[in-house]
Design a protein around this motif. Structure first.
Motif, PDB file in Angstrom:
ATOM      1  N   ALA A 165       2.410   1.896  -1.106  1.00  0.00           N
ATOM      2  CA  ALA A 165       2.340   0.549  -1.252  1.00  0.00           C
ATOM      3  C   ALA A 165       1.792  -0.104   0.034  1.00  0.00           C
ATOM      4  O   ALA A 165       1.057  -1.153   0.076  1.00  0.00           O
ATOM      5  CB  ALA A 165       3.580  -0.395  -1.673  1.00  0.00           C
ATOM      6  N   ASN A 166       1.841   0.625   1.101  1.00  0.00           N
ATOM      7  CA  ASN A 166       1.244   0.091   2.167  1.00  0.00           C
ATOM      8  C   ASN A 166       0.925   1.131   3.337  1.00  0.00           C
ATOM      9  O   ASN A 166       1.334   2.244   3.089  1.00  0.00           O
ATOM     10  CB  ASN A 166       2.060  -1.030   3.170  1.00  0.00           C
ATOM     11  CG  ASN A 166       3.321  -0.278   3.968  1.00  0.00           C
ATOM     12  OD1 ASN A 166       3.640   0.832   3.740  1.00  0.00           O
ATOM     13  ND2 ASN A 166       3.797  -1.087   4.842  1.00  0.00           N
ATOM     14  N   ASP A 167       0.310   0.815   4.267  1.00  0.00           N
ATOM     15  CA  ASP A 167      -0.270   2.050   5.261  1.00  0.00           C
ATOM     16  C   ASP A 167       0.655   2.603   6.048  1.00  0.00           C
ATOM     17  O   ASP A 167       0.789   3.732   6.398  1.00  0.00           O
ATOM     18  CB  ASP A 167      -1.266   1.495   6.160  1.00  0.00           C
ATOM     19  CG  ASP A 167      -2.651   1.136   5.450  1.00  0.00           C
ATOM     20  OD1 ASP A 167      -2.920   1.671   4.383  1.00  0.00           O
ATOM     21  OD2 ASP A 167      -3.311   0.250   5.956  1.00  0.00           O
ATOM     22  N   VAL A 219      -4.206  10.010  -0.824  1.00  0.00           N
ATOM     23  CA  VAL A 219      -3.062   9.132  -0.702  1.00  0.00           C
ATOM     24  C   VAL A 219      -3.970   7.474  -0.595  1.00  0.00           C
ATOM     25  O   VAL A 219      -4.768   7.511   0.466  1.00  0.00           O
ATOM     26  CB  VAL A 219      -2.365   9.645   0.747  1.00  0.00           C
ATOM     27  CG1 VAL A 219      -1.329   8.409   1.036  1.00  0.00           C
ATOM     28  CG2 VAL A 219      -1.830  10.916   0.820  1.00  0.00           C
ATOM     29  N   GLY A 220      -2.903   6.548  -0.920  1.00  0.00           N
ATOM     30  CA  GLY A 220      -3.557   5.316  -0.707  1.00  0.00           C
ATOM     31  C   GLY A 220      -2.749   4.441  -0.211  1.00  0.00           C
ATOM     32  O   GLY A 220      -1.538   4.844  -0.072  1.00  0.00           O
ATOM     33  N   GLY A 221      -3.117   3.332   0.600  1.00  0.00           N
ATOM     34  CA  GLY A 221      -2.246   2.409   1.340  1.00  0.00           C
ATOM     35  C   GLY A 221      -2.525   1.154   1.165  1.00  0.00           C
ATOM     36  O   GLY A 221      -3.512   0.610   0.068  1.00  0.00           O
ATOM     37  N   GLN A 222      -2.172   0.200   2.017  1.00  0.00           N
ATOM     38  CA  GLN A 222      -2.630  -1.012   2.236  1.00  0.00           C
ATOM     39  C   GLN A 222      -2.317  -1.803   3.675  1.00  0.00           C
ATOM     40  O   GLN A 222      -1.326  -1.248   4.321  1.00  0.00           O
ATOM     41  CB  GLN A 222      -1.991  -1.859   1.203  1.00  0.00           C
ATOM     42  CG  GLN A 222      -2.053  -3.485   1.249  1.00  0.00           C
ATOM     43  CD  GLN A 222      -1.020  -4.229   0.525  1.00  0.00           C
ATOM     44  OE1 GLN A 222      -1.228  -5.582   0.304  1.00  0.00           O
ATOM     45  NE2 GLN A 222      -0.197  -3.515  -0.097  1.00  0.00           N
ATOM     46  N   ASP A 223      -3.289  -2.642   3.877  1.00  0.00           N
ATOM     47  CA  ASP A 223      -3.230  -3.321   5.050  1.00  0.00           C
ATOM     48  C   ASP A 223      -4.355  -3.016   6.216  1.00  0.00           C
ATOM     49  O   ASP A 223      -4.672  -3.892   7.231  1.00  0.00           O
ATOM     50  CB  ASP A 223      -1.972  -3.174   5.973  1.00  0.00           C
ATOM     51  CG  ASP A 223      -0.673  -3.886   5.382  1.00  0.00           C
ATOM     52  OD1 ASP A 223      -1.069  -4.874   4.440  1.00  0.00           O
ATOM     53  OD2 ASP A 223       0.329  -3.445   5.354  1.00  0.00           O
ATOM     54  N   ALA A 224      -4.895  -2.134   6.122  1.00  0.00           N
ATOM     55  CA  ALA A 224      -6.257  -1.506   7.050  1.00  0.00           C
ATOM     56  C   ALA A 224      -5.726  -1.503   8.454  1.00  0.00           C
ATOM     57  O   ALA A 224      -6.371  -2.003   9.329  1.00  0.00           O
ATOM     58  CB  ALA A 224      -7.211  -2.438   6.829  1.00  0.00           C
ATOM     59  N   TYR A 242      -7.911  -3.813   2.301  1.00  0.00           N
ATOM     60  CA  TYR A 242      -8.371  -4.938   3.495  1.00  0.00           C
ATOM     61  C   TYR A 242      -8.133  -6.458   3.151  1.00  0.00           C
ATOM     62  O   TYR A 242      -8.682  -6.773   2.036  1.00  0.00           O
ATOM     63  CB  TYR A 242     -10.028  -4.664   3.777  1.00  0.00           C
ATOM     64  CG  TYR A 242     -10.480  -5.422   4.849  1.00  0.00           C
ATOM     65  CD1 TYR A 242      -9.586  -6.033   5.790  1.00  0.00           C
ATOM     66  CD2 TYR A 242     -11.595  -6.047   4.597  1.00  0.00           C
ATOM     67  CE1 TYR A 242     -10.193  -7.049   6.915  1.00  0.00           C
ATOM     68  CE2 TYR A 242     -12.237  -7.088   5.546  1.00  0.00           C
ATOM     69  CZ  TYR A 242     -11.595  -7.350   6.533  1.00  0.00           C
ATOM     70  OH  TYR A 242     -12.124  -8.218   7.345  1.00  0.00           O
ATOM     71  N   LYS A 243      -7.012  -6.984   3.553  1.00  0.00           N
ATOM     72  CA  LYS A 243      -6.790  -8.217   3.579  1.00  0.00           C
ATOM     73  C   LYS A 243      -7.224  -8.969   4.831  1.00  0.00           C
ATOM     74  O   LYS A 243      -6.535  -8.968   5.643  1.00  0.00           O
ATOM     75  CB  LYS A 243      -5.342  -8.467   3.045  1.00  0.00           C
ATOM     76  CG  LYS A 243      -4.854  -7.550   2.029  1.00  0.00           C
ATOM     77  CD  LYS A 243      -3.434  -8.108   1.508  1.00  0.00           C
ATOM     78  CE  LYS A 243      -2.375  -7.474   2.798  1.00  0.00           C
ATOM     79  NZ  LYS A 243      -0.925  -7.680   2.424  1.00  0.00           N
ATOM     80  N   ASP A 244      -8.238  -9.641   4.854  1.00  0.00           N
ATOM     81  CA  ASP A 244      -8.725 -10.503   6.025  1.00  0.00           C
ATOM     82  C   ASP A 244      -7.613 -11.472   6.387  1.00  0.00           C
ATOM     83  O   ASP A 244      -7.466 -12.345   5.762  1.00  0.00           O
ATOM     84  CB  ASP A 244     -10.130 -11.049   5.585  1.00  0.00           C
ATOM     85  CG  ASP A 244     -10.535 -11.447   7.002  1.00  0.00           C
ATOM     86  OD1 ASP A 244      -9.897 -11.468   8.136  1.00  0.00           O
ATOM     87  OD2 ASP A 244     -11.780 -12.102   6.923  1.00  0.00           O
TER      88      ASP A 244
END
Length: 359
Positions: A231-233, A253-258, A276-278
């Protein structure tokens, strides 16, 4: 009455008058303490974004809107009790607008509703807090989960229908986590063979994710799964470490937050995607909503939709979109937008960066 007695009497009268005046002055000062103050409470400092981006951007934007305004800041370091003390202290000071990113969205319900009765307006930031909140600024979190699911299917390619997937979901105390999970499932369910292991990870702990991934490897073997959804990096980093320790390669592997370590894993090929959430538009919008509420102005032009929690419906809200980042578009997204410096990204990865057109 001699001179000495007159001076003593005059001094006593002056002191007797000064005492209530001083007390009155203190009451006036306390009553107006929040007139130009905006509270900002962030949940933790493990993720790079909160101290490096959210806090700085919000503070800077408020300063640009209001020279006399002060940001009263606190970071809870993932502790609910700490955040409650920080919240209560702001209310006691007389702060009338608080930007709150809750450690535990349920735990804050009574604080937020009690503060609202005292005229305190709470902006739920990034995570939708429970209670009588005045506004909500975040991302469309179910859509983010859908983006993650679609990116995972892309990573699996033609083998998706026969793929076995591991899912490491976010913290059960974070209201965003169920939305990510729901969005990911809405895409993955029926498109992959099955999910062989799924777990909500408390506090988004990278160490726990690493241990759970190690348990999966021990239970199913190195060939027993085809991809890992994180769910996140931060958790993706723990998962990647477990895979490396087991000498397992080429498992998406996948994540989130860059975050920088995740972007470096993209370059190195040990993480397939991130989200990528700016932060800037989210943070600046929250800052401007806070300023407008502080000055009694309308926020209608800043809130394009509504949201609801268990206490309140029709909460004015602004939800931003996000983007998938892979090795292929890394240069044209986070690098182009200045989220990460190439020299930091490419430290110890010069050859891989060169192959991606980043030197």
């Amino acid at each position: 009455m001699n001179a000495i007695m007159r001076r003593a009497l005059t001094g006593a009268v002056a002191l007797s008058l000064a005492a209530p005046l001083a007390a009155c002055g203190k009451e006036q000062q306390d009553a107006g303490a929040g007139k130009d103050a905006i509270g900002l409470l962030l949940p933790e400092n493990k993720a790079d974004r909160y101290e490096k981006f959210d806090r700085r951007i919000i503070t800077s934007r408020i300063a640009s809107l209001c020279l006399e305004c002060k940001v009263d800041y606190g970071n809870a370091e993932q502790q609910v009790d700490t955040q409650k003390r920080q919240f209560d202290a702001l209310v006691k000071k007389g702060v009338k607008v608080i930007i709150l990113d809750p450690v535990d969205s349920q735990a804050v319900k009574s604080w937020v509703s009690s503060a609202a009765k005292k005229g305190v307006q709470v902006i739920a930031y990034d995570r939708l807090a429970e209670g009588d909140v005045a506004a909500y600024v975040s991302y469309d979190n179910e859509k983010i989960g859908q983006l993650q699911g679609k990116a995972m299917l892309t990573a699996l390619g033609s083998g998706a229908a026969s793929a076995d997937v591991v899912m490491m979901n976010g913290s059960p105390t974070d209201p965003n986590a169920p939305a990510y999970k729901k969005g990911a499932h809405s895409v993955l369910d029926g498109k992959i063979h099955k999910i062989i292991f799924e777990k909500d990870i408390p506090d988004w702990s990278a160490a726990t994710a690493k241990q759970k991934m190690t348990d999966v490897i021990n239970a199913h073997g190195a060939q027993g799964f085809d991809a890992v959804y994180s769910a996140n990096d931060g958790m993706a980093g723990g998962i990647a470490a477990a895979l490396k320790s087991a000498n397992i390669k080429d498992v998406p592997v996948g994540g989130q937050d860059a975050e920088l370590p995740a972007l470096q894993r993209l370059v190195a090929g040990t993480q397939y995607f991130t989200i990528y959430k700016d932060v800037r538009p989210e943070a600046e919008t929250a800052a401007e909503i806070a300023f407008r509420l502080l000055r009694g102005k309308s926020i209608n032009s800043l809130t394009t939709t509504t949201a609801g929690n268990s206490t309140k419906s029709g909460i004015p809200a602004r939800l931003f979109d996000a983007r998938v980042v892979t090795r292929k578009n890394l240069k044209d997204t986070v690098v182009r937008d200045g989220v990460v410096r190439t020299d930091l990204l490419c430290a110890d990865l010069a050859d891989a960066c060169k192959s991606l057109g980043m030197e």
